[in-house]
Write a protein that holds these residues in place. Sequence first.
Motif, PDB file in Angstrom:
ATOM      1  N   TYR A  30       0.845  -1.075   0.028  1.00 61.05           N
ATOM      2  CA  TYR A  30      -0.089  -0.048  -0.032  1.00 61.05           C
ATOM      3  C   TYR A  30       0.833   1.328   0.083  1.00 61.05           C
ATOM      4  O   TYR A  30       2.083   1.314   0.440  1.00 61.05           O
TER       5      TYR A  30
ATOM      6  N   ARG B 110       0.034   5.149   1.459  1.00 54.63           N
ATOM      7  CA  ARG B 110      -0.999   5.958   2.174  1.00 54.63           C
ATOM      8  C   ARG B 110      -0.564   7.418   2.351  1.00 54.63           C
ATOM      9  O   ARG B 110       0.546   7.825   2.892  1.00 54.63           O
TER      10      ARG B 110
ATOM     11  N   PHE C  71      -5.555   9.733   1.497  1.00 55.05           N
ATOM     12  CA  PHE C  71      -5.819   8.670   0.281  1.00 55.05           C
ATOM     13  C   PHE C  71      -4.886   7.620   0.553  1.00 55.05           C
ATOM     14  O   PHE C  71      -3.996   7.463   1.466  1.00 55.05           O
ATOM     15  N   THR C  72      -5.586   6.218   0.184  1.00 57.16           N
ATOM     16  CA  THR C  72      -4.835   5.156   0.048  1.00 57.16           C
ATOM     17  C   THR C  72      -4.832   4.207  -1.239  1.00 57.16           C
ATOM     18  O   THR C  72      -5.952   4.177  -1.742  1.00 57.16           O
ATOM     19  N   PHE C  73      -3.802   3.752  -1.547  1.00 63.10           N
ATOM     20  CA  PHE C  73      -3.796   2.945  -2.865  1.00 63.10           C
ATOM     21  C   PHE C  73      -3.265   1.669  -2.541  1.00 63.10           C
ATOM     22  O   PHE C  73      -1.932   1.470  -1.918  1.00 63.10           O
ATOM     23  N   SER C  74      -3.975   0.489  -2.982  1.00 65.13           N
ATOM     24  CA  SER C  74      -3.639  -0.751  -2.333  1.00 65.13           C
ATOM     25  C   SER C  74      -4.252  -1.638  -3.434  1.00 65.13           C
ATOM     26  O   SER C  74      -5.407  -1.738  -3.649  1.00 65.13           O
TER      27      SER C  74
END
Length: 578
Positions: free
Chosen positions: A504, A506, A539-542
């Motif tokens: 992830y 974040r 924001f979180t990208f995973s």
Amino acid sequence: STPYTNQPNGVGVALYKENTQIYKELERNSLYQAINAYVDYSFNPLKDHIFSALVGFNQEWNTFKRNIASRNGNLSQNLNSFNLATGENIFLNSVEEEWAIRAGFYRVKYNLLDKYLIEFNGRFDLSSRFPVDNRLGFFPSTSVAWKVSEEKFWKKLKPYLGTLKLRGSFGSLGNQNIGAYDYISTLDVRQSNYIVDGSRINYLSTPDPVSSNFTWETSETLDFGFDLSAFKSRFTTSFDWYRRDIKDMLTQGAQLPSVFGANEPEENAADLRTKGFELSLKWKDQLDIADKPFNYNIGFSLGDSRTHITKFDNPNGDFQQFYVGQEVGEIWGYTVDGFFQTDDEYLNHADQTRVNQRIQNNYLINHPVAGDIKFTDLDGDGEITSGDRTLDNPGDLKKIGNTNARYNYGISLGADFEGFDFSLFAQGIMQRDWNPGTDNGFFWGPFARQYQNFYPKSIESNSWTPDNPNAYFPRLAVYAERGGPYEGAQLGVNSDKYLQNAAYLRIKNITLGYTLPENLADKLHVSSLRLYVTGTNLFTFSPIYKNNPDRTIDPEQLGNGNDYPFTKTYIFGLDIKL
């Protein structure tokens, strides 16, 4: 009391009755005492030679006692006394514990020309948590450093490479964070279910065995690194490579035959080795924009490590225990080859009973049906099994992932211009595998329990049906994730299909501020005034969200979904200095 009934038009049954209310008292006494004494001395017998030494003594001891007493039939909610409790359910419990540490320590430092540095440290520790003959531990360490940039040959490099420091160290630490009496074989007082002469018989349980091999766990760390600054200190970096050996690790000992009749005792049975690195890069500079200074900074950090078992008595290679060469955190599981698309397809495939028995028993069928998971028969024996669960005979299992986080990184950005300031901090992990496990309703939804009070809304649309044969989940069936990790139910066993990529990125914090010019602050009769807004966890990208689009699982705190989630927070603030 609150009436309750499970019968239509039935008579309510009181949930709380006066004679079942309990009066309870808890007494807790804890006393921690510590003595720390040391003498520090520095002297300079020769020019450019500086010596310093420190000798000290440390002693700590802690006593703890807790008493609990309760009795039902409490007659008053306002008056506190056992005299007002009339019931026959009397409970008494007492816990008492003490431990102590005694240590001597030293440090010797030598500095030559402020370029060559060497330091020796050590501790002699005695701990009451170990048997008398094994209480002493000695843990020395040493470190050296060379300030290369202080050498004469470095002067020509100063405009480009400001400072360079090389470092190296080797040291050991002792671990005694175990129970206060783990080295003593203890007896539990228990009460029999059989009644003799109107009362239950008390008896003593058989004690678990205790190993004579029971002493300090030692951590030895070897580290090499450097610190470098360049371009008039606008660029700075630091790097460390390390190797850490945990020796005489306190863990469950080698597996014993079942005829032994007791659990394997804890002992200093294993060694493990961790190798890793840590890197930090920073750039800080100032530019002129319209003849106004623009300051900015960029930072990046990266770290990684891997841990392997280097010693453990496991001659059969049972991978449910430690074994030499094992990477800590590894996951063994099955390989999935899609779903059965018809009720008869199982006839041309390996027997799935062991990995699907729970769901088949619940639905009174003895074979997989359309929509069930099709596991791959890796060993070709016509049956999906875990073999002996050993390295030589893993059946249809193989290593499919690892739970340890790899390549932890952080990113920081900052800038200020004409009173405006901006900062950003992000963190993440580049590689980590996560298995949802059993009874994880926030991921499995109705596959876990039919009475689950929370269902991810995407479960139904992502489940197998004749019209949705390439779905992510199998056909909807309750308790499909029971058992495991190698037998039981098709979602309960470990498999590569449901192993999640939990990497992830974040954005942990973004702050934007504005500071009023001094002339305006003076008009307001304040020294300074700053307005700002801050956002946290924005924001979180995973990749985990691909299979968990409802985001019921957070990659930063993987679990069963019961943890309180990280929340987005917005703060608007005003800083005033008078």
